[in-house]
Scaffold this motif. Structure first.
Motif, PDB file in Angstrom:
ATOM      1  N   LEU A 233       0.846  -1.195   0.000  1.00  0.00           N
ATOM      2  CA  LEU A 233       0.000   0.000   0.000  1.00  0.00           C
ATOM      3  C   LEU A 233       0.874   1.234   0.000  1.00  0.00           C
ATOM      4  O   LEU A 233       1.820   1.332   0.773  1.00  0.00           O
ATOM      5  CB  LEU A 233      -0.906   0.002   1.236  1.00  0.00           C
ATOM      6  CG  LEU A 233      -1.833  -1.203   1.373  1.00  0.00           C
ATOM      7  CD1 LEU A 233      -2.573  -1.136   2.701  1.00  0.00           C
ATOM      8  CD2 LEU A 233      -2.790  -1.296   0.213  1.00  0.00           C
ATOM      9  N   GLU A 234       0.547   2.183  -0.862  1.00  0.00           N
ATOM     10  CA  GLU A 234       1.352   3.398  -0.996  1.00  0.00           C
ATOM     11  C   GLU A 234       0.484   4.635  -0.793  1.00  0.00           C
ATOM     12  O   GLU A 234      -0.497   4.817  -1.501  1.00  0.00           O
ATOM     13  CB  GLU A 234       1.980   3.457  -2.387  1.00  0.00           C
ATOM     14  CG  GLU A 234       2.889   2.288  -2.690  1.00  0.00           C
ATOM     15  CD  GLU A 234       3.367   2.302  -4.111  1.00  0.00           C
ATOM     16  OE1 GLU A 234       4.582   2.474  -4.304  1.00  0.00           O
ATOM     17  OE2 GLU A 234       2.533   2.139  -5.028  1.00  0.00           O
ATOM     18  N   PRO A 235       0.862   5.488   0.171  1.00  0.00           N
ATOM     19  CA  PRO A 235       0.108   6.734   0.348  1.00  0.00           C
ATOM     20  C   PRO A 235       0.451   7.729  -0.761  1.00  0.00           C
ATOM     21  O   PRO A 235       1.559   7.718  -1.292  1.00  0.00           O
ATOM     22  CB  PRO A 235       0.591   7.249   1.699  1.00  0.00           C
ATOM     23  CG  PRO A 235       1.939   6.657   1.876  1.00  0.00           C
ATOM     24  CD  PRO A 235       1.936   5.350   1.137  1.00  0.00           C
ATOM     25  N   TYR A 236      -0.519   8.545  -1.121  1.00  0.00           N
ATOM     26  CA  TYR A 236      -0.270   9.635  -2.068  1.00  0.00           C
ATOM     27  C   TYR A 236      -1.291  10.733  -1.819  1.00  0.00           C
ATOM     28  O   TYR A 236      -2.355  10.493  -1.254  1.00  0.00           O
ATOM     29  CB  TYR A 236      -0.298   9.139  -3.523  1.00  0.00           C
ATOM     30  CG  TYR A 236      -1.684   8.920  -4.077  1.00  0.00           C
ATOM     31  CD1 TYR A 236      -2.287   9.867  -4.893  1.00  0.00           C
ATOM     32  CD2 TYR A 236      -2.401   7.778  -3.773  1.00  0.00           C
ATOM     33  CE1 TYR A 236      -3.555   9.678  -5.392  1.00  0.00           C
ATOM     34  CE2 TYR A 236      -3.678   7.583  -4.264  1.00  0.00           C
ATOM     35  CZ  TYR A 236      -4.239   8.530  -5.074  1.00  0.00           C
ATOM     36  OH  TYR A 236      -5.501   8.351  -5.553  1.00  0.00           O
TER      37      TYR A 236
ATOM     38  N   ASN B  47      -3.007   3.958  -2.514  1.00  0.00           N
ATOM     39  CA  ASN B  47      -3.112   3.130  -3.699  1.00  0.00           C
ATOM     40  C   ASN B  47      -2.518   1.768  -3.415  1.00  0.00           C
ATOM     41  O   ASN B  47      -1.568   1.635  -2.656  1.00  0.00           O
ATOM     42  CB  ASN B  47      -2.387   3.750  -4.888  1.00  0.00           C
ATOM     43  CG  ASN B  47      -3.325   4.458  -5.833  1.00  0.00           C
ATOM     44  OD1 ASN B  47      -4.526   4.252  -5.810  1.00  0.00           O
ATOM     45  ND2 ASN B  47      -2.773   5.299  -6.664  1.00  0.00           N
ATOM     46  N   ASN B  48      -3.077   0.779  -4.040  1.00  0.00           N
ATOM     47  CA  ASN B  48      -2.589  -0.582  -3.930  1.00  0.00           C
ATOM     48  C   ASN B  48      -2.111  -1.010  -5.313  1.00  0.00           C
ATOM     49  O   ASN B  48      -2.838  -1.634  -6.067  1.00  0.00           O
ATOM     50  CB  ASN B  48      -3.723  -1.491  -3.443  1.00  0.00           C
ATOM     51  CG  ASN B  48      -3.259  -2.898  -3.299  1.00  0.00           C
ATOM     52  OD1 ASN B  48      -2.103  -3.143  -3.031  1.00  0.00           O
ATOM     53  ND2 ASN B  48      -4.157  -3.835  -3.487  1.00  0.00           N
ATOM     54  N   ASN B  49      -0.898  -0.618  -5.653  1.00  0.00           N
ATOM     55  CA  ASN B  49      -0.369  -0.892  -6.980  1.00  0.00           C
ATOM     56  C   ASN B  49       0.198  -2.299  -7.123  1.00  0.00           C
ATOM     57  O   ASN B  49       0.399  -2.773  -8.231  1.00  0.00           O
ATOM     58  CB  ASN B  49       0.705   0.133  -7.341  1.00  0.00           C
ATOM     59  CG  ASN B  49       0.128   1.521  -7.458  1.00  0.00           C
ATOM     60  OD1 ASN B  49      -0.986   1.702  -7.932  1.00  0.00           O
ATOM     61  ND2 ASN B  49       0.866   2.505  -6.998  1.00  0.00           N
ATOM     62  N   PHE B  50       0.458  -2.954  -6.012  1.00  0.00           N
ATOM     63  CA  PHE B  50       1.064  -4.278  -6.049  1.00  0.00           C
ATOM     64  C   PHE B  50       0.288  -5.219  -5.137  1.00  0.00           C
ATOM     65  O   PHE B  50      -0.024  -4.884  -3.999  1.00  0.00           O
ATOM     66  CB  PHE B  50       2.521  -4.211  -5.599  1.00  0.00           C
ATOM     67  CG  PHE B  50       3.345  -3.292  -6.452  1.00  0.00           C
ATOM     68  CD1 PHE B  50       3.842  -3.714  -7.667  1.00  0.00           C
ATOM     69  CD2 PHE B  50       3.599  -1.993  -6.040  1.00  0.00           C
ATOM     70  CE1 PHE B  50       4.583  -2.862  -8.461  1.00  0.00           C
ATOM     71  CE2 PHE B  50       4.343  -1.131  -6.822  1.00  0.00           C
ATOM     72  CZ  PHE B  50       4.834  -1.575  -8.046  1.00  0.00           C
TER      73      PHE B  50
ATOM     74  N   ASP C  22      -7.264   4.639  -4.925  1.00  0.00           N
ATOM     75  CA  ASP C  22      -7.834   5.932  -4.533  1.00  0.00           C
ATOM     76  C   ASP C  22      -8.728   5.825  -3.309  1.00  0.00           C
ATOM     77  O   ASP C  22      -9.827   6.354  -3.272  1.00  0.00           O
ATOM     78  CB  ASP C  22      -8.623   6.549  -5.694  1.00  0.00           C
ATOM     79  CG  ASP C  22      -7.749   6.766  -6.907  1.00  0.00           C
ATOM     80  OD1 ASP C  22      -6.600   7.202  -6.733  1.00  0.00           O
ATOM     81  OD2 ASP C  22      -8.223   6.504  -8.026  1.00  0.00           O
ATOM     82  N   MET C  23      -8.256   5.117  -2.306  1.00  0.00           N
ATOM     83  CA  MET C  23      -9.027   4.990  -1.076  1.00  0.00           C
ATOM     84  C   MET C  23      -8.849   6.264  -0.260  1.00  0.00           C
ATOM     85  O   MET C  23      -7.765   6.594   0.174  1.00  0.00           O
ATOM     86  CB  MET C  23      -8.571   3.768  -0.287  1.00  0.00           C
ATOM     87  CG  MET C  23      -8.835   2.469  -1.013  1.00  0.00           C
ATOM     88  SD  MET C  23      -8.498   1.006  -0.024  1.00  0.00           S
ATOM     89  CE  MET C  23      -6.753   1.112   0.215  1.00  0.00           C
TER      90      MET C  23
END
Length: 100
Positions: free
Chosen positions: A38-41, A47-50, A66-67
């Motif tokens: 999980l990556e914050p932006y 976002n959960n890109n992986f 986009d949570m």
């Protein structure tokens, strides 16, 4: 596990492939059904890109983009503070909104 992940990074120059393969090693080693990065932006989103899921598990990757913080403040706080989120049962997650 660390040896396997190290070998992946040496053998594959594509960072996305390395992350996905490393999640698979992590998930299989820990005997879990899912592993996410999980990556914050933009300060209030995640976002959960992986993602890796074991065979037979429904892939939820497209539902975890986009949570907004207003839906998952506990989860955002965990990610922003570099906390490891690991539960053997979804019912053990302390935040009801995150369970959903």
């Amino acid at each position: 596990m660390l040896n396997k992940v190290s070998l992946i990074t040496l053998e594959d120059s594509d960072i996305d492939d390395c992350i996905n393969k490393s999640l698979q090693v992590l998930g299989e080693t820990l005997l879990v059904s899912r592993a996410y990065l999980l990556e914050p932006y933009q300060e209030t989103n995640i976002n959960n890109n992986f993602v890796w899921v074991s065979p037979g598990i429904v892939h939820e990757k497209n539902n975890l983009h986009d949570m907004s913080e207003c839906f998952t403040p506990w989860l955002l706080n965990q990610v922003e503070n570099n906390k490891i989120i690991c539960f053997s049962d979804i019912e053990d997650i302390p935040d009801e909104m995150t369970k959903k």
